[in-house]
Design a protein around this motif. Sequence first.
Motif: not given
Lengths: 169, 74
Positions: A85-98, A102-110
């Motif tokens: 998780k600490s290696d990753l971030m999200i760049t996407h202005d077209y949905y609320d990824h707040t 905080s929990d990348i598993n919501l969109v990438l369930p690593i």
Amino acid sequence: MKNKPIKRFKMALFKIPWVRQRWEEKFTPVTSEAIPWTPLTKPLARCTIALITTGGVHLKNDAPFNMDDKDGDPSYRTIPSTATKSDLMITHDYYDHTDADSDINLVLPIDILRACQEEGIVGRSSEFFYSLMGHIVLPHLPYLVEKTAKEIATALQGQGVDIVFLVPA
Amino acid sequence: MSTVGISLVRTITVAIKPPRTYFLRYPFGHALGEAGNRPQQTTIFKDCLNLLETARVPGIILESPYRWRGQRFA
């Protein structure tokens, strides 16, 4: 991000059910005639699995998706399956990824995948997972279909992937 | 390669016709559920794997039984 408050306001509107329903009714998706079908031929525990997300996830040290093009960014990013998780971030202005921030598993369930692997439910991960941003409209669709999708499919085949789990934004 | 995907918009899925889809009436950005809710996320993930294993009909869209709010997960 340009016009950040306006974009945040627009994303917040999608939490109102009728706004989202109206958007769904007006949206014109790409249509398909045929349904692709590859049967599962071995137990999940012996399958190599890959994750693909359209949540705009990428490595922090990788180039972000292009948010300046209103038609979207049809390119993709490669994510080592060992990423945390600490290696990753999200760049996407077209949905609320707040929450996904905080929990990348919501969109990438690593982490969920790793837990299932520890349980022996599913086999090993491919070397790489793949990420796109899910706001790509007409001018970029040929690039998405003819270049991005084919490159990802070829890469997955090269890694001996048996099953792919796709997660939207 | 066999694929399974989550959908949050049924109308788009019906048009695109992917082979196996697990449909949830969840907000965008929450395909696996709520942040930090491991039981929920794991349940949905396993449901998708189960769909991958059991689906015999191309184009199947399995509607999730889980509500966005007030659903308990073991």
